[in-house]
Design an enzyme around this catalytic site. Structure first.
Site, mmCIF file in Angstrom:
data_model
loop_
_atom_site.group_PDB
_atom_site.id
_atom_site.type_symbol
_atom_site.label_atom_id
_atom_site.label_comp_id
_atom_site.label_asym_id
_atom_site.label_seq_id
_atom_site.Cartn_x
_atom_site.Cartn_y
_atom_site.Cartn_z
ATOM 1 N N GLU A 196 0.896 -1.197 0.124
ATOM 2 C CA GLU A 196 0.175 -0.053 0.017
ATOM 3 C C GLU A 196 0.767 1.314 -0.054
ATOM 4 O O GLU A 196 1.788 1.266 0.731
ATOM 5 C CB GLU A 196 -0.860 -0.076 1.139
ATOM 6 C CG GLU A 196 -1.822 1.188 1.402
ATOM 7 C CD GLU A 196 -2.386 1.776 0.223
ATOM 8 O OE1 GLU A 196 -3.345 0.919 -0.095
ATOM 9 O OE2 GLU A 196 -2.214 3.002 -0.157
ATOM 10 N N CYS A 198 -12.013 3.392 0.158
ATOM 11 C CA CYS A 198 -13.302 3.197 0.992
ATOM 12 C C CYS A 198 -13.108 3.598 2.528
ATOM 13 O O CYS A 198 -13.918 4.343 2.770
ATOM 14 C CB CYS A 198 -13.663 1.564 0.851
ATOM 15 S SG CYS A 198 -14.941 1.252 1.656
ATOM 16 N N HIS A 232 -44.392 -7.313 12.020
ATOM 17 C CA HIS A 232 -45.183 -6.027 12.257
ATOM 18 C C HIS A 232 -44.827 -5.369 13.279
ATOM 19 O O HIS A 232 -44.887 -5.741 14.450
ATOM 20 C CB HIS A 232 -46.509 -6.464 11.971
ATOM 21 C CG HIS A 232 -47.334 -5.106 12.096
ATOM 22 N ND1 HIS A 232 -47.453 -4.059 10.945
ATOM 23 C CD2 HIS A 232 -48.235 -4.785 13.167
ATOM 24 C CE1 HIS A 232 -48.281 -3.245 11.292
ATOM 25 N NE2 HIS A 232 -48.767 -3.413 12.593
#
Ligand code: FAD
Ligand code: NAD
Length: 467
Positions: A33, A42, A445
């Site tokens: 990296e 990200c 619900h």
């Protein structure tokens, strides 16, 4: 020279996930990296910091505009923008530190420096102290990601004319901001600033926001964002953006051919991203880019050079973290002789505005183009008891099902928690559920997910229960 079974170049969600899967499968793995922190776009300047600011700004906006209706009084409400940016930085640090931990845990060697091919098997790593390391790789995964794109006549000075990277770290809350491009970044970061009181104007070339998604979503999102105070200039062709030390001036032409001039503190350029392959030494291994600057790969995500693979934003397809991750796992497992599969049709797309927007499968326009006969079922959140309870009644769920077989072909939603709700649609479509299948399954619900069930019932037999 250290020798590895696999070397991954780039530590974004494509690269670090690929490295972890390679290590899990028993390969000696290294990752390179160029920046000091792992996690790529990200984690450092993309998904994570933008969501941190979206959450903070949403809390403020709710406190300013919704709490009173809930019977909660707030006095002395204010924004400490520096604290907001500092919290975001903390979230990023925690998340990128987590990747260091994952690399250690999986015994993956981490090299910091700019990686480039010296030859098919030798990767040079140019470090910030001027020294160069060299490592040897049997196989290589290129996961070098992308950078913000611009327009030929715009110079991004990173001071007044900025990209998402600078917009995530401004030191002062701007009074006004022009957002050039009404796609995902424009709508998300535009929302952050509009919620905090910045006068935000989105300038978009097409006649709709988020124009690559199902057209109904963009229209509804426009309504919600306008309600929040955002301004839009759609069907507008930008011709110039100029900056002084204190201000930007944007000139454009609207669809009537009239010239418009706008001034603001900042112009955020969010017109897409481009693959990043600078100084990667692709010439040394004979890999040429396609006309879009992407690395061409075959169905195994292998480049024209055997043993060199590429994944994520640097190849074709949606520029999404979870797409990059799936490809990382796919390549690792392919190398290990397994037969993995990525279903590109079922990679969901999400916009983290409020209401959230989420989509999977075919859009109506795509089904029309394919000549597929389809049925549509739509359920508005206004008819959801859960949404009325939380006062999140903007939006709808739209289900597109095959006219003959009732198989779900596309799900497009805008509304509360759509980003999380789309997962149910992905599962349903992976298992090739019919709209009736979902319509006959119990959904707790009151939840927002009932809207998906009712939209499925509407698509299947035109028998939504709650409308
Ligand atoms: P990247 O994440 O870009 O990582 C590539 C890495 O490789 C970088 O760290 C780079 O420094 C390194 N690198 C490049 N070349 C070299 C080299 N030669 N040597 C060594 N290292 C090198 N996607 C989502 O799915 N959800 C979201 O919510 C989301 N939000 C976003 C918000 C913003 C503001 C932005 C800009 C993007 C967002 N994205 C989101 C897109 C997402 O960030 C990308 O799709 C994703 O990061 C691509 O992963 P990648 O691994 O391919 O590349
Ligand atoms: P985008 O492709 O989503 O949007 C770019 C927008 O700019 C489009 O609407 C396009 O029509 C418009 N545009 C292009 N040229 C223009 C011009 N000359 N004048 C006016 N408008 C113009 O790109 P983005 O928003 O920059 O994001 C880049 C990438 O990052 C995207 O591929 C996206 O997938 C990814 N991303 C994803 C998320 C997420 O998943 N939530 C968030 C942010 C970014």
């Amino acid at each position: 020279m250290n020798k590895y079974d696999v070397v991954v170049i780039g530590s974004g969600p494509g690269g670090y996930i690929a490295a972890i899967r390679c290590a899990q499968l028993g390969m000696k793995t290294a990752i390179i990296e160029k920046y000091d922190t792992l996690g790529g776009t990200c984690l450092n300047v993309g998904c994570i910091p933008s969501k941190a600011l979206l959450d903070s700004s949403e809390h403020y906006h709710n406190a300013a505009h919704s709490f009173e209706k809930h019977g909660i009084g707030v006095s002395g409400l204010s924004v400490d923008f520096s604290a907001m940016i500092a919290r975001k930085a903390g979230v990023v640090k925690q998340t990128t530190d987590g990747i260091n931990f994952l690399m250690k845990k999986n015994k993956i060697d981490v090299y910091h420096g700019h990686g480039s091919f010296e030859s098919r098997n030798t990767i040079a790593i140019a470090k910030t102290d001027g020294k160069t390391d060299k490592i040897e790789a049997d196989k290589v995964i290129i996961a070098t990601g992308s950078k913000p794109a611009s327009l030929p006549f715009i110079t991004i000075d990173k001071k007044r004319i900025i990209t998402s990277t600078e917009a995530l770290s401004l030191d002062k809350l701007p009074k006004s901001m022009i957002v050039l491009g009404g796609g995902v970044i424009g709508c998300e970061l535009g929302s952050v600033y509009a919620r905090l009181g910045t006068e935000v104007t989105i300038v978009e070339y097409m006649d709709n926001l988020i124009p690559t998604m199902d057209a109904d979503l963009g229209k509804d999102l426009q309504r919600s964002l306008k309600k929040m105070g955002m301004k839009m200039q759609l069907s507008t062709k930008v011709t110039a953006v100029k900056a002084t030390t204190k201000q930007v001036t944007l000139t454009a032409e609207n669809k009537k051919g009239e010239s418009i001039e706008m001034k603001a503190d900042y112009c955020l350029v969010s017109v897409g991203r481009k693959p990043y392959t600078d100084k990667l030494g692709l010439d040394n291994v004979g890999i040429e880019l396609n006309e879009r600057g992407q690395i061409p790969v075959n169905e195994k995500l292998e480049t024209k050079v055997a043993g060199i693979y590429a994944i994520g934003d640097v190849i074709q397809g949606a520029m999404l973290a979870h797409k990059a991750e799936e490809e990382g796992v796919f390549v690792a497992e392919t190398m290990a002789g397994q037969h993995p599969h990525v279903n590109y049709l079922l990679i969901p797309g999400v916009v983290y505005t409020w209401p959230e927007v989420a989509s999977v499968g075919y859009t109506e326009a795509q089904l029309k183009e394919k000549g597929t006969a389809y049925k549509t079922g739509k359920f508005p959140f206004m008819a959801s008891g859960r949404a009325r309870a939380s006062m999140d009644t903007d939006g709808f769920v739209k289900v597109l099902a095959d006219a003959g077989t009732d198989e779900i072909l596309g799900v497009h939603m805008i509304g509360p928690r759509a980003a999380d709700m789309i997962a149910e649609a992905v599962v349903a479509m992976e298992y090739r559920a019919s709209a009736e299948d979902i319509g006959r399954m119990s959904h707790a619900h009151p939840t927002y997910t009932e809207a998906f069930k009712d939209a499925c019932l509407a698509a299947s037999e035109n028998r939504a229960l709650n409308i």
